[in-house]
Design a protein around this motif. Structure first.
Motif, PDB file in Angstrom:
ATOM      1  N   PHE A  29       0.830  -1.195   0.000  1.00  0.00           N
ATOM      2  CA  PHE A  29       0.000   0.000   0.000  1.00  0.00           C
ATOM      3  C   PHE A  29       0.873   1.256   0.000  1.00  0.00           C
ATOM      4  O   PHE A  29       1.932   1.285   0.618  1.00  0.00           O
ATOM      5  CB  PHE A  29      -0.945   0.000   1.206  1.00  0.00           C
ATOM      6  N   VAL A  33      -2.192   5.658   1.525  1.00  0.00           N
ATOM      7  CA  VAL A  33      -3.361   4.911   1.054  1.00  0.00           C
ATOM      8  C   VAL A  33      -4.626   5.295   1.827  1.00  0.00           C
ATOM      9  O   VAL A  33      -4.579   5.608   3.009  1.00  0.00           O
ATOM     10  CB  VAL A  33      -3.130   3.390   1.148  1.00  0.00           C
ATOM     11  N   PHE A  35      -7.901   3.319   2.831  1.00  0.00           N
ATOM     12  CA  PHE A  35      -8.263   1.904   2.942  1.00  0.00           C
ATOM     13  C   PHE A  35      -9.575   1.802   3.708  1.00  0.00           C
ATOM     14  O   PHE A  35      -9.682   2.300   4.832  1.00  0.00           O
ATOM     15  CB  PHE A  35      -7.147   1.178   3.704  1.00  0.00           C
ATOM     16  N   THR A  37     -12.198  -1.007   5.208  1.00  0.00           N
ATOM     17  CA  THR A  37     -12.284  -2.426   5.550  1.00  0.00           C
ATOM     18  C   THR A  37     -13.659  -2.995   5.211  1.00  0.00           C
ATOM     19  O   THR A  37     -14.582  -2.259   4.875  1.00  0.00           O
ATOM     20  CB  THR A  37     -12.042  -2.646   7.057  1.00  0.00           C
ATOM     21  N   ARG A  46      -0.485   3.747   5.243  1.00  0.00           N
ATOM     22  CA  ARG A  46       0.028   2.375   5.347  1.00  0.00           C
ATOM     23  C   ARG A  46       0.182   1.934   6.795  1.00  0.00           C
ATOM     24  O   ARG A  46      -0.136   0.789   7.145  1.00  0.00           O
ATOM     25  CB  ARG A  46       1.375   2.276   4.637  1.00  0.00           C
ATOM     26  N   VAL A  49      -3.049   0.778   8.243  1.00  0.00           N
ATOM     27  CA  VAL A  49      -3.408  -0.539   7.693  1.00  0.00           C
ATOM     28  C   VAL A  49      -2.614  -1.623   8.414  1.00  0.00           C
ATOM     29  O   VAL A  49      -3.167  -2.651   8.817  1.00  0.00           O
ATOM     30  CB  VAL A  49      -3.170  -0.592   6.167  1.00  0.00           C
ATOM     31  N   ALA A 100      -9.745  -1.464  -6.092  1.00  0.00           N
ATOM     32  CA  ALA A 100      -8.550  -0.719  -5.725  1.00  0.00           C
ATOM     33  C   ALA A 100      -8.083   0.153  -6.887  1.00  0.00           C
ATOM     34  O   ALA A 100      -8.373  -0.133  -8.048  1.00  0.00           O
ATOM     35  CB  ALA A 100      -7.439  -1.688  -5.328  1.00  0.00           C
ATOM     36  N   PHE A 115      -8.188   1.520  -1.581  1.00  0.00           N
ATOM     37  CA  PHE A 115      -8.614   0.124  -1.444  1.00  0.00           C
ATOM     38  C   PHE A 115      -9.934   0.113  -0.676  1.00  0.00           C
ATOM     39  O   PHE A 115     -10.034   0.668   0.405  1.00  0.00           O
ATOM     40  CB  PHE A 115      -7.550  -0.631  -0.652  1.00  0.00           C
TER      41      PHE A 115
END
Length: 124
Positions: A29, A33, A35, A37, A46, A49, A100, A115
């Motif tokens: 990542f 990033v 992200f 879930t 990152r 994550v 993504a 993502f």
């Protein structure tokens, strides 16, 4: 070649998962990033994550495997790709679908910059 390089990101992700290594899992990542879930939690960066997955790897997911299948790679612009991937967690049998955005370039080579992961209704 592009599809192989992008699929390699998911392979590295699954290797980190299998090792229970949150830093290795998160290494694919981008440092910045975005992200989301399967529960809708948002992680920015990152390190966030990695932290969330470190907790997962000490839970019921300890010792599990992540088997990825990249199903779609579509160029959006020079060096920017939309990716759809399906992963299954074994032996739990949980299947997730992710959308993504992957970027090529910079000092890190390829990285996932956005993502969004979800569990389809019939996969629980």
């Amino acid at each position: 070649m592009t599809e192989q390089q992008i699929s390699a990101l998911w392979d590295r992700m699954s290797e980190g998962w299998a090792a229970g290594d949150a830093q290795a899992f998160a290494s694919v990542f981008d440092p910045d990033v975005e992200f989301v879930t399967v529960r809708g939690d948002e992680h920015h960066g990152r390190e966030a994550v990695a932290a969330s997955h470190a907790a997962l790897f000490t839970s019921v997911y300890a010792g599990t495997l992540l088997k990825p299948e990249v199903r779609l790679v579509r160029a959006l612009a020079e060096g920017i790709y939309l990716v759809h991937a399906v992963t299954t967690v074994y032996p739990a049998g949980i299947t997730t679908h992710a959308q993504a955005i992957v970027r090529r370039g910079g000092h890190a080579g390829w990285s996932i910059v956005a993502f969004h992961n979800m569990i389809p209704g019939g996969s629980r």
